[in-house]
Design an enzyme around this catalytic site. Structure first.
Site, PDB file in Angstrom:
ATOM      1  N   LYS A   1     -38.265  10.879 -17.511  1.00  0.00           N
ATOM      2  CA  LYS A   1     -37.361  11.811 -18.168  1.00  0.00           C
ATOM      3  C   LYS A   1     -35.968  11.201 -18.131  1.00  0.00           C
ATOM      4  O   LYS A   1     -35.446  10.883 -17.067  1.00  0.00           O
ATOM      5  CB  LYS A   1     -37.352  13.157 -17.434  1.00  0.00           C
ATOM      6  CG  LYS A   1     -37.249  14.330 -18.350  1.00  0.00           C
ATOM      7  CD  LYS A   1     -38.568  14.536 -19.071  1.00  0.00           C
ATOM      8  CE  LYS A   1     -38.457  15.677 -20.086  1.00  0.00           C
ATOM      9  NZ  LYS A   1     -39.186  15.358 -21.304  1.00  0.00           N
TER      10      LYS A   1
ATOM     11  N   GLU B   1     -46.116   5.898 -19.109  1.00  0.00           N
ATOM     12  CA  GLU B   1     -46.050   6.967 -18.106  1.00  0.00           C
ATOM     13  C   GLU B   1     -47.403   7.320 -17.520  1.00  0.00           C
ATOM     14  O   GLU B   1     -48.374   7.571 -18.248  1.00  0.00           O
ATOM     15  CB  GLU B   1     -45.418   8.218 -18.715  1.00  0.00           C
ATOM     16  CG  GLU B   1     -45.271   9.359 -17.724  1.00  0.00           C
ATOM     17  CD  GLU B   1     -44.420  10.500 -18.227  1.00  0.00           C
ATOM     18  OE1 GLU B   1     -44.402  11.559 -17.579  1.00  0.00           O
ATOM     19  OE2 GLU B   1     -43.769  10.340 -19.286  1.00  0.00           O
TER      20      GLU B   1
END
Length: 407
Positions: free
Chosen positions: A210, A194
């Site tokens: 997410k 990420e």
């Protein structure tokens, strides 16, 4: 070989440390401002990120590793830092300036020796984790927050050199920010996919992740069809848009990609891309204050979520859920330290968690966090990861311990 996450690939074998600064809360002061000043004093001015990058001087600094813990990020955001760091040797902020060696360093060969990793001791029992999820749902019901990321910790004793084990994390599939950073009595290994914040050609980019499912055809369909996962994801995308808007040129924030499903090890994850043009006169310190800690590991609203984190998590986030990567004039590339482990003199430490919304089911959240840590624990032990599914609340609790494993 120095292997800082985010460092230019062509430089990694030629890097040599030139200067270092570490910060802990007892030191006081503003760590973001001091980091910016330290970098400028060592030939890396980052007080105006919109300026074109100067030409590289081979005799000067190449760039620097930058690490900002979740606790330091919370302080920068004006929120409580949470529980104590379980690895107190770790700094909360570290800056390491690098230059180029005269000759490239040949790839390091692992030294022969015994590597032993003991059983993992969890910071909370599954039932306590589930209770924290229920507490977040109650806070959402009261209107205190919309979403909170809840993170657990585990530690295991080891014998041998931990650096090769930490370096193995960087080889995990999808580890965009694979690499290590070390200091006196501590080391961090990262397998993060990420992007916390990236700066290239005057444009800022963040890529929040997410939403998780097993990396199967059914898992992918479930992730794409899940209203709960999409709602959780969109909340964080909106938070990241707001964070960038604080430091961006007016009207330049945009969502370039929404809810793209990508693979990390044995898991599907949903990722979006949010970008913006750098605002006039933006410096590194203000950028860190705007984006740290990353919204995907706090929740929304950010400060209220961090208050919940500080109240619910029994052990500090340590090296996890912060930022780690490379900074240089004209280029910033910091990964968010999910899928990250740390070593102190006696133990390895790992962390994992997930975002909690009104639609979260406590035992499913416990299982998801366990699934995320399976590949990390397996790599540290020296084994291939198995059983990273989300089908049971105890998933990952029996990850290989690596007792007697040789590297």
């Amino acid at each position: 070989m120095i292997d800082v996450p985010g460092a230019p690939a062509g430089c990694r074998r030629a890097l040599v440390e030139r200067a270092r600064w570490e910060w802990r809360p007892a030191d006081g002061g503003d760590p973001a401002a001091t980091a910016q000043e330290f970098l400028a004093a060592h030939g890396l001015p980052l007080h105006d990120l919109g300026r074109p990058a100067p030409g590289h001087d081979p005799a000067g600094p190449c760039g620097a590793a930058l690490y900002v813990s979740a606790a330091a990020g919370a302080l920068l955001a004006g929120a409580p830092p949470g529980a104590a760091n379980p690895a107190p040797a770790l700094p909360e902020v570290a800056v390491v300036v690098y230059g180029h060696a005269d000759q490239p360093t040949p790839p390091a060969r692992p030294a022969a020796g015994r590597w032993w990793l003991g059983d993992w001791a969890e910071s909370w029992r599954p039932a306590e984790h589930a209770a924290a999820v229920r507490a977040v749902r109650e806070a959402i019901g009261r209107g205190d927050v919309y979403q909170v990321s809840v993170v657990g910790h585990a530690a295991a004793r080891y014998a041998g050199d931990p650096l090769p084990a930490l370096a193995r994390l960087g080889a995990l599939p999808g580890a965009r920010y694979g690499g290590t950073l070390t200091g006196a009595g501590w080391a961090i290994g990262c397998a993060s996919p990420e992007t916390l914040i990236e700066l290239t050609d005057g444009r800022l980019v963040t890529r929040p992740i997410k939403g998780t499912r097993p990396a199967t055809a059914i898992g992918r369909r479930e992730l794409l069809a899940s209203a709960k996962e999409r709602a959780e994801h969109v909340m964080i995308v909106d938070l990241e848009r707001n964070d960038l808007a604080r430091v961006a040129r007016t009207g330049s924030v945009r969502v370039d990609e929404l809810f793209a499903v990508r693979r990390w090890c044995d898991l599907w994850q949903a990722e979006s891309t949010v970008s913006a043009q750098v605002g006039d006169g933006l410096g590194l310190a203000d950028l860190l204050r705007a984006v740290c800690p990353g919204g995907s590991v706090t929740g929304a609203p950010k400060r209220a979520a961090l208050e919940q984190v500080a109240a619910l998590e029994p052990v500090g986030r340590g090296a996890s859920m912060g930022g780690l990567g490379w900074v240089a004039p004209g280029r910033i590339d910091l990964g968010l330290t999910i899928r990250t482990a740390a070593a102190d003199a006696e133990r390895l430490h790992v962390w994992a968690g997930g975002g909690i919304t009104w639609g979260s089911e406590p035992w499913a959240e416990v299982a998801e966090a366990a699934a995320k840590t399976v590949p990390v624990r397996a790599a540290l032990a020296g084994h291939a990861a198995t059983g990273a599914g989300l089908s049971g609340s105890a998933a990952g609790s029996g990850a290989p311990t690596g007792a007697g494993t040789r590297r």
